[in-house]
Enzyme design. Structure first.
Site, PDB file in Angstrom:
ATOM      1  N   GLN A  69       0.897  -1.065  -0.002  1.00 38.53           N
ATOM      2  CA  GLN A  69      -0.119  -0.024  -0.099  1.00 38.53           C
ATOM      3  C   GLN A  69       0.913   1.251   0.213  1.00 38.53           C
ATOM      4  O   GLN A  69       1.909   1.306   0.678  1.00 38.53           O
ATOM      5  CB  GLN A  69      -0.889   0.035   1.347  1.00 38.53           C
ATOM      6  N   CYS A 100      -6.717   7.708   5.366  1.00 38.29           N
ATOM      7  CA  CYS A 100      -5.978   7.989   6.642  1.00 38.29           C
ATOM      8  C   CYS A 100      -6.765   9.281   7.382  1.00 38.29           C
ATOM      9  O   CYS A 100      -6.927  10.318   6.608  1.00 38.29           O
ATOM     10  CB  CYS A 100      -4.438   8.274   6.531  1.00 38.29           C
TER      11      CYS A 100
HETATM   12  C1  FMN Z   1      -3.297   0.124  14.015  1.00 42.70           C
HETATM   13  C2  FMN Z   1      -4.076   0.460  12.678  1.00 42.70           C
HETATM   14  C3  FMN Z   1      -3.186   0.866  11.562  1.00 42.70           C
HETATM   15  C4  FMN Z   1      -3.928   1.256  10.493  1.00 42.70           C
HETATM   16  N1  FMN Z   1      -3.118   1.705   9.153  1.00 42.70           N
HETATM   17  C5  FMN Z   1      -3.716   1.813   7.971  1.00 42.70           C
HETATM   18  C6  FMN Z   1      -2.988   2.109   6.992  1.00 42.70           C
HETATM   19  O1  FMN Z   1      -1.664   2.224   6.985  1.00 42.70           O
HETATM   20  N2  FMN Z   1      -3.572   2.056   5.740  1.00 42.70           N
HETATM   21  C7  FMN Z   1      -4.723   2.070   5.407  1.00 42.70           C
HETATM   22  O2  FMN Z   1      -5.474   2.254   4.556  1.00 42.70           O
HETATM   23  N3  FMN Z   1      -5.583   1.794   6.635  1.00 42.70           N
HETATM   24  C8  FMN Z   1      -5.031   1.630   7.854  1.00 42.70           C
HETATM   25  N4  FMN Z   1      -5.617   1.189   8.895  1.00 42.70           N
HETATM   26  C9  FMN Z   1      -7.178   1.337   8.832  1.00 42.70           C
HETATM   27  C10 FMN Z   1      -7.668  -0.347   8.441  1.00 42.70           C
HETATM   28  O3  FMN Z   1      -6.984  -0.835   7.224  1.00 42.70           O
HETATM   29  C11 FMN Z   1      -9.080  -0.640   8.327  1.00 42.70           C
HETATM   30  O4  FMN Z   1      -9.486   0.464   7.092  1.00 42.70           O
HETATM   31  C12 FMN Z   1      -9.994  -0.072   9.426  1.00 42.70           C
HETATM   32  O5  FMN Z   1      -9.265  -0.654  10.568  1.00 42.70           O
HETATM   33  C13 FMN Z   1     -11.292  -0.582   9.470  1.00 42.70           C
HETATM   34  O6  FMN Z   1     -11.434  -2.010   9.427  1.00 42.70           O
HETATM   35  P1  FMN Z   1     -11.684  -3.222  10.665  1.00 42.70           P
HETATM   36  O7  FMN Z   1     -13.158  -2.650  11.286  1.00 42.70           O
HETATM   37  O8  FMN Z   1     -11.714  -4.302  10.139  1.00 42.70           O
HETATM   38  O9  FMN Z   1     -10.542  -2.726  11.682  1.00 42.70           O
HETATM   39  C14 FMN Z   1      -5.210   1.010  10.285  1.00 42.70           C
HETATM   40  C15 FMN Z   1      -6.131   0.828  11.314  1.00 42.70           C
HETATM   41  C16 FMN Z   1      -5.487   0.532  12.438  1.00 42.70           C
HETATM   42  C17 FMN Z   1      -6.170  -0.036  13.672  1.00 42.70           C
END
Ligand code: FMN
Length: 372
Positions: A69, A100
């Site tokens: 990514q 983000c």
């Molecule tokens: C610790 C952490 C770091 C993340 N870093 C990124 C990232 O670098 N790029 C991105 O697109 N999303 C990032 N996200 C978001 C996740 O990819 C995802 O979209 C978000 O957690 C929602 O999905 P979930 O409900 O399955 O957690 C991050 C989320 C968390 C919790």
């Protein structure tokens, strides 16, 4: 499908900064099929070949479909980064991060603030797609619903990305304002799926294999992206595979604490390997401990000692004090884990909302801060 790569089961490990490194991806990959995305890399750091960044894009030899990514705000730099990935053979798939919500990023117009600037967004995506094409690299985007409920961009951005030639579009169905609070809006995912012809991947609040099936049934998406649900639970990918192959009757993996301890020990070892030494590997592992132990009746003193480990021997000694027979806590299932922070007004550059067609590249928005 991502380009001509078949994704089976239709599951993607969401990119998570500080988490989805080569060590964690290996643990997850061993559990089930899918696409396992690397930590986010900034385009400028990549094209400048910053050593730390080049180290972060390490893939294991057996990672068949290397997914990376990128975060960028400048169409030319983003295209140069994609070209470099193709020329140097660094990855097989590139995803662009437009999700983000970190204030430091949105305040400068990056991440989830960027799709609002529709022309700039369109240029970044189309230049990236054009740069990826000669190498046969499928390019995807991952975005949020918009800045807030009054400034939704996801359908328009999805259509623009489709027009630009992306292989798929992923939607984390929250606004930037929501950060990680509240519930992901699966209706929005359904709306996007209806609007687009390219594959749509749904993201947000998949805590169990059964949630993935529910999301597919509710939205019609082509695949699911899973983030926080696998924190301290890499075996979730076994459940996801079982859910997609067996349907709702699959039996979830419910490891007793002894099994969890073995996975913890292995995770720490893999991190030591990936980060080069025991000090850094163990320090990095500390953040995973509370996730692995979530819901298990483990005393505060032991938890605190585990959260301060500085060697693998110390970790194994402490893990040896756990009762291996303790069953997996049923009340930890289906529950949010990881970030669940409160909503917050989105910081934006002055006049940002009044200038949708401004194509200028926001200054200072390239950063190592990440999230989505
Ligand atoms: C610790 C952490 C770091 C993340 N870093 C990124 C990232 O670098 N790029 C991105 O697109 N999303 C990032 N996200 C978001 C996740 O990819 C995802 O979209 C978000 O957690 C929602 O999905 P979930 O409900 O399955 O957690 C991050 C989320 C968390 C919790």
């Amino acid at each position: 499908m991502l380009g001509d790569h078949v994704v089976n089961p239709p599951v993607v490990l969401a990119p998570m900064a500080g988490i989805t490194n080569v060590a964690f991806r290996r643990l997850c990959r061993e559990q089930g099929g899918g696409v396992y995305v690397c930590e986010m890399i900034t385009t400028r750091a990549l094209v400048e070949r910053i050593p730390k960044t080049l180290k972060m894009i390490a893939f294991a030899e057996d990672e068949g479909f290397r997914s990376l990514q990128l975060y960028g705000v400048d169409p030319d730099v983003t295209a140069a980064a994609v070209r470099m990935i193709g020329e140097d053979g660094l990855a097989d798939h590139v995803d662009l991060n437009f999700g983000c919500p970190v204030p430091k990023v949105t305040r400068r117009g990056g991440g989830s603030a960027l799709p609002w600037r529709r022309r700039l967004f369109g240029r970044i995506v189309s230049q990236a797609v054009a740069a990826a094409k000669p190498f046969g690299i499928p390019l995807t985007i991952k975005m949020r619903k918009g800045i807030d409920d009054d400034h939704l961009t996801y359908v328009e951005a999805g259509l623009a990305a489709q027009e630009a030639g992306v292989a798929a579009v992923a939607l984390h169905a929250r606004t930037a304002e929501q950060r990680y609070s509240g519930k992901a809006d699966w209706d929005a995912i359904a709306t996007l799926k209806q609007a687009l012809d390219v594959p749509v991947l749904g993201n947000g609040d998949i805590w169990e294999g059964s949630d993935a099936l529910r999301m597919v049934a509710h939205t019609g998406v082509d695949g699911v992206v899973v983030g926080r649900g696998c924190l301290g639970r890499p075996w979730l990918f076994a459940d996801l595979e079982a859910a997609f192959t067996q349907g709702g009757d699959y039996r979830p993996v419910l490891p007793a604490l002894g099994e969890v301890a073995k996975i913890m020990s292995r995770h720490a070892e893999l991190l030591v390997d990936a980060l080069g030494d025991e000090k850094h590997g163990c320090a990095d592992f500390r953040k995973h401990i509370a996730w692995y132990l979530k819901g298990f009746p483990v005393g505060g003193d032991l938890r605190r000692s585990l959260a301060m480990i500085s060697s693998l021997a110390e970790l194994d000694d402490l893990l040896g004090m756990l009762d291996p027979a303790l069953p997996f806590p049923a009340d930890a299932l289906g529950q949010p884990r990881g970030r669940v922070n409160a909503p917050g007004k989105v910081s934006l550059p002055y006049g940002w909302l009044d200038s949708r067609d401004d194509e200028s590249v926001p200054e200072g928005a390239e950063t190592d801060e990440s999230g989505g």
